[in-house]
Design an enzyme around this catalytic site. Structure first.
Site, PDB file in Angstrom:
ATOM      1  N   ASP A  39      22.956  -8.380 -14.855  1.00  0.00           N
ATOM      2  CA  ASP A  39      24.294  -7.824 -14.641  1.00  0.00           C
ATOM      3  C   ASP A  39      25.273  -8.185 -15.757  1.00  0.00           C
ATOM      4  O   ASP A  39      26.393  -7.675 -15.779  1.00  0.00           O
ATOM      5  CB  ASP A  39      24.874  -8.315 -13.308  1.00  0.00           C
ATOM      6  CG  ASP A  39      24.305  -7.552 -12.125  1.00  0.00           C
ATOM      7  OD1 ASP A  39      23.851  -6.417 -12.309  1.00  0.00           O
ATOM      8  OD2 ASP A  39      24.315  -8.103 -11.008  1.00  0.00           O
TER       9      ASP A  39
ATOM     10  N   ASP B 228      18.983 -12.540  -3.449  1.00  0.00           N
ATOM     11  CA  ASP B 228      20.217 -11.977  -3.984  1.00  0.00           C
ATOM     12  C   ASP B 228      21.364 -12.114  -2.984  1.00  0.00           C
ATOM     13  O   ASP B 228      21.163 -12.004  -1.770  1.00  0.00           O
ATOM     14  CB  ASP B 228      19.982 -10.506  -4.321  1.00  0.00           C
ATOM     15  CG  ASP B 228      21.106  -9.901  -5.143  1.00  0.00           C
ATOM     16  OD1 ASP B 228      21.527 -10.531  -6.121  1.00  0.00           O
ATOM     17  OD2 ASP B 228      21.546  -8.795  -4.805  1.00  0.00           O
TER      18      ASP B 228
ATOM     19  N   GLU C 227      20.864 -16.951  -5.125  1.00  0.00           N
ATOM     20  CA  GLU C 227      21.822 -16.340  -6.060  1.00  0.00           C
ATOM     21  C   GLU C 227      23.217 -16.549  -5.483  1.00  0.00           C
ATOM     22  O   GLU C 227      23.619 -15.868  -4.548  1.00  0.00           O
ATOM     23  CB  GLU C 227      21.494 -14.847  -6.221  1.00  0.00           C
ATOM     24  CG  GLU C 227      22.328 -14.154  -7.298  1.00  0.00           C
ATOM     25  CD  GLU C 227      23.669 -13.675  -6.781  1.00  0.00           C
ATOM     26  OE1 GLU C 227      24.707 -14.200  -7.259  1.00  0.00           O
ATOM     27  OE2 GLU C 227      23.702 -12.794  -5.908  1.00  0.00           O
TER      28      GLU C 227
END
Length: 490
Positions: free
Chosen positions: A389, A289, A336
């Protein structure tokens, strides 16, 4: 699709038979990967990205029904948890209901003088194998319970550092509680290994998720304060976030403490290497992430009300990834790289050789050069219609501006009436080396099924699907998905 979203009557999705049922569906649909959110124990706000440990598993995911066969719990004791909602996760009710049952299972394990559970391995051996992180985690959680759930920054001064807390007489007093938290990890890891083995047999690889930052209120920061930017009282000097972007006009103030990269480098990034090693022991592939934070990260001086006062600071860069490559030869990582990514970060990603991510929902801004439009995608990409998200594809389309809706319809020559499946098909047909579809999109659900709304502290991470939904999906769409995979060489 996070395991918490699995169906069942335990108040939350667990690592029980419904997780195996989901793997059966993936196999029938010709799908080779299952991507999860982070698996760590969650606290206030229930976000898997704000965990009490970077190494531990979430006890909420433990299947309590599986403990009945060992005599640790009985059917009637589980009545309160069966009464919890099945259509969503009520974390408040779950907290009040599940923890007492886990503690009872531990006490029964001890009273029966058991050394192990069948297929879970020896409890003592588990504790010894994972002692480096398990001992501080168990003590941290026991102290947290002792002080009414308060952050370690509010504990008595002599307990705010792991080294000092080791000398406290409170450690002996809390020995049973410390061991109980270790037992919950024993259960989680034992059940997760069974899910892993079932997935491997079915030919399904699991993609995990590793947040770059850790929570201030975590065993990691408490035990290794030297690895973070903290002042003498233990409070962050600066915190993490991102500047204004797609999701927020004032940026995002995450509040996580920042790493002391100089200290981490001095020890050969050992803490990070162990963290990645643990992640790869749980999953086949790891999504890293906020990848751009390894190149440069948004440093916001503390205290702050929003992210506007931050600045970019240089991260560890290629030195870190070279170290990972050297020490974890078999690691598979997805970067990411979403958000506003400047050319120098894209060049950095290319130099690491890692695949980045692309989101189809971000493609329709009227610009034919948009990097997320299928004709502009690079092969070394993992493509998503949307992530946890984002809104669901149907929810996004129904609330998108008319120009974006029109561009989408014209681009794919579609009506928009089946937009979730239109983007699934577009993803399969793309050049991206890997495609990941949110479960909500396979079920064609609207925005009510959204998993997370960034910037909104409450009401997230609660979505679950029903047994009937997956049965219907398998009956109607598994064959079609398998056909798509064959048609596009996936």
């Amino acid at each position: 699709m996070h395991p918490t979203s699995l169906p069942g009557n335990g108040g939350i999705g667990t690592l029980g038979r419904e997780s195996l049922r989901f793997i059966d569906f993936l196999q029938k649909a010709g799908i080779g990967y299952w991507q999860l959110l982070p698996l760590g124990p969650t606290g206030y706000g229930d976000s898997p990205y704000q965990s009490f440990s970077a190494f531990a598993g979430n006890p909420y995911l433990i299947d309590l029904e599986a403990l009945m066969e060992f005599g640790l719990l009985n059917y009637e004791l589980l009545d309160p948890i069966r009464a919890l909602p099945q259509e969503r996760v009520d974390f408040g009710a779950l907290y009040r209901t599940k923890w007492p049952l886990l503690r009872l299972a531990y006490r029964n394990f001890k009273e029966k003088k058991l050394a192990y559970l069948p297929n879970y391995g020896m409890f003592a051996e588990f504790c010894e194998t994972h002692s480096a992180w398990l001992e501080p985690y168990g003590y941290f959680m026991a102290l947290k319970q002792q002080f009414g759930g308060r952050s370690w920054t509010e504990w008595p001064l002599e307990l705010r550092r792991y080294e000092q807390a080791q000398k406290s007489p409170l450690k002996a007093e809390l020995s049973e509680s410390i061991e109980a938290y270790a037992f919950y990890q024993y259960l989680f890891f034992g059940q997760w290994k069974m899910v892993q083995a079932y997935a491997k047999k079915a030919g399904i690889q699991i993609i995990g998720d590793l947040p770059i930052f850790v929570s201030l209120d975590s065993a990691d920061v408490w035990a290794r304060a030297d690895l973070f930017e903290l002042d003498k009282t233990g409070m962050p000097i600066a915190v993490a976030g991102v500047p204004p972007d797609y999701f927020s006009a004032t940026g995002q103030l995450w509040g996580n403490p920042l790493f002391n990269w100089k200290a981490l480098k001095a020890e050969g990034y050992a803490w990070w290497i162990e963290r990645l090693r643990m992640a790869h022991s749980l999953c086949d592939v790891v999504r890293l992430d906020h990848f751009r934070g390894f190149y440069s990260y948004w440093r916001i001086p503390a205290p702050a009300e929003n992210a506007l006062g931050g600045k970019w600071v240089t991260g560890p860069g290629l030195d870190f990834f070279n170290s990972v490559r050297e020490k974890l030869l078999e690691s598979q990582i997805i970067a990411e790289d979403l958000g506003i990514i400047p050319p120098e970060v894209r060049e950095f990603l290319a130099r690491t050789g890692l695949p980045g991510m692309a989101i189809l929902q971000f493609a329709y801004d009227g610009d034919a050069d948009n990097l997320y439009l299928p004709h502009n995608l690079e092969k070394n990409t993992v493509l998503y219609p949307g992530t946890h998200d984002n809104n669901t594809t149907r929810g996004w389309y129904e609330t998108a501006n008319p120009a974006s809706q029109d561009q989408l319809r014209r681009y794919f020559r579609i009506s928009g009436n089946e937009v979730s499946w239109d983007l699934i098909r577009a993803a399969y047909a793309s050049v991206a080396r890997l495609v990941v579809i949110p479960m909500q999109d396979m079920l064609s659900l609207d925005g009510a099924a959204r998993m997370n709304t960034p910037g909104s502290a409450l009401g997230n991470w609660q979505w679950r699907y029903s047994r009937e939904a997956i049965d219907q999906l398998e009956a109607q769409s598994a064959g079609y998905l398998k056909e798509l995979a064959k048609l596009y060489g996936r």
